[in-house]
Design a protein around this motif. Structure first.
Motif, PDB file in Angstrom:
ATOM      1  N   ALA A   1      44.750  36.575  26.491  1.00 53.22           N
ATOM      2  CA  ALA A   1      43.770  37.647  25.672  1.00 53.22           C
ATOM      3  C   ALA A   1      42.919  37.990  27.357  1.00 53.22           C
ATOM      4  CB  ALA A   1      42.883  36.442  24.764  1.00 53.22           C
ATOM      5  N   ALA A   2      43.264  36.518  27.795  1.00 46.50           N
ATOM      6  CA  ALA A   2      42.003  37.642  29.677  1.00 46.50           C
ATOM      7  C   ALA A   2      42.962  38.604  30.222  1.00 46.50           C
ATOM      8  CB  ALA A   2      41.452  35.824  30.880  1.00 46.50           C
ATOM      9  N   GLN A   3      43.831  38.354  29.824  1.00 46.87           N
ATOM     10  CA  GLN A   3      44.812  39.936  30.509  1.00 46.87           C
ATOM     11  C   GLN A   3      45.147  40.628  29.740  1.00 46.87           C
ATOM     12  OE1 GLN A   3      48.804  38.431  30.975  1.00 46.87           O
ATOM     13  NE2 GLN A   3      49.366  39.335  32.521  1.00 46.87           N
ATOM     14  N   ARG A   4      44.388  40.995  28.060  1.00 47.90           N
ATOM     15  CA  ARG A   4      43.995  41.839  27.896  1.00 47.90           C
ATOM     16  C   ARG A   4      42.771  42.916  28.077  1.00 47.90           C
ATOM     17  NH1 ARG A   4      46.943  39.585  23.424  1.00 47.90           N
ATOM     18  NH2 ARG A   4      45.223  38.468  22.217  1.00 47.90           N
ATOM     19  N   TRP A   5      42.136  41.413  28.056  1.00 45.37           N
ATOM     20  CA  TRP A   5      40.596  42.160  28.623  1.00 45.37           C
ATOM     21  C   TRP A   5      40.548  42.962  29.850  1.00 45.37           C
ATOM     22  CZ3 TRP A   5      38.067  40.910  32.690  1.00 45.37           C
ATOM     23  CH2 TRP A   5      35.757  41.580  32.487  1.00 45.37           C
ATOM     24  N   ALA A   6      41.298  42.458  30.843  1.00 53.23           N
ATOM     25  CA  ALA A   6      41.186  43.228  32.098  1.00 53.23           C
ATOM     26  C   ALA A   6      41.860  43.790  32.204  1.00 53.23           C
ATOM     27  CB  ALA A   6      42.711  41.596  32.738  1.00 53.23           C
TER      28      ALA A   6
ATOM     29  N   GLN B   1      42.495  45.896  29.276  1.00 54.02           N
ATOM     30  CA  GLN B   1      41.027  47.118  28.879  1.00 54.02           C
ATOM     31  C   GLN B   1      39.984  47.628  29.645  1.00 54.02           C
ATOM     32  OE1 GLN B   1      40.055  45.877  25.065  1.00 54.02           O
ATOM     33  NE2 GLN B   1      37.901  46.861  24.853  1.00 54.02           N
ATOM     34  N   VAL B   2      39.392  46.380  30.435  1.00 52.23           N
ATOM     35  CA  VAL B   2      38.370  47.456  31.334  1.00 52.23           C
ATOM     36  C   VAL B   2      39.092  48.387  32.435  1.00 52.23           C
ATOM     37  CG1 VAL B   2      36.910  46.100  32.998  1.00 52.23           C
ATOM     38  CG2 VAL B   2      37.157  45.005  30.469  1.00 52.23           C
TER      39      VAL B   2
ATOM     40  N   PHE C   1      38.934  32.542  27.797  1.00 52.81           N
ATOM     41  CA  PHE C   1      39.134  33.000  26.873  1.00 52.81           C
ATOM     42  C   PHE C   1      40.201  31.381  26.129  1.00 52.81           C
ATOM     43  CE2 PHE C   1      38.398  37.419  28.268  1.00 52.81           C
ATOM     44  CZ  PHE C   1      37.859  38.106  26.937  1.00 52.81           C
TER      45      PHE C   1
ATOM     46  N   SER D   1      35.460  38.479  33.214  1.00 54.22           N
ATOM     47  CA  SER D   1      34.898  38.060  31.566  1.00 54.22           C
ATOM     48  C   SER D   1      34.746  36.628  30.864  1.00 54.22           C
ATOM     49  CB  SER D   1      36.630  38.071  30.746  1.00 54.22           C
ATOM     50  OG  SER D   1      37.568  36.930  31.000  1.00 54.22           O
TER      51      SER D   1
END
Length: 42
Positions: free
Chosen positions: A27-32, A34-35, A22, A19
């Motif tokens: 935010a990093a967790q949400r990105w992960a 989502q991916v 962040f 990612s």
């Protein structure tokens, strides 16, 4: 220098995606999440 930055790594197939940095771990967790979700659909 990534001070106070959180970077997520997600295993997609047999490769890791990184990612953007962040400032919040959430935010990093949400990105992960989502991916992972996007790659489950396809």
């Amino acid at each position: 220098m990534l001070r106070n930055r959180y970077v997520a790594f997600v295993l997609v197939g047999n490769a890791f995606r990184q990612s953007p940095p962040f400032t919040l771990p959430e935010a990093a967790q949400r990105w992960a999440m989502q991916v992972r979700h996007e790659n489950e659909i396809s």
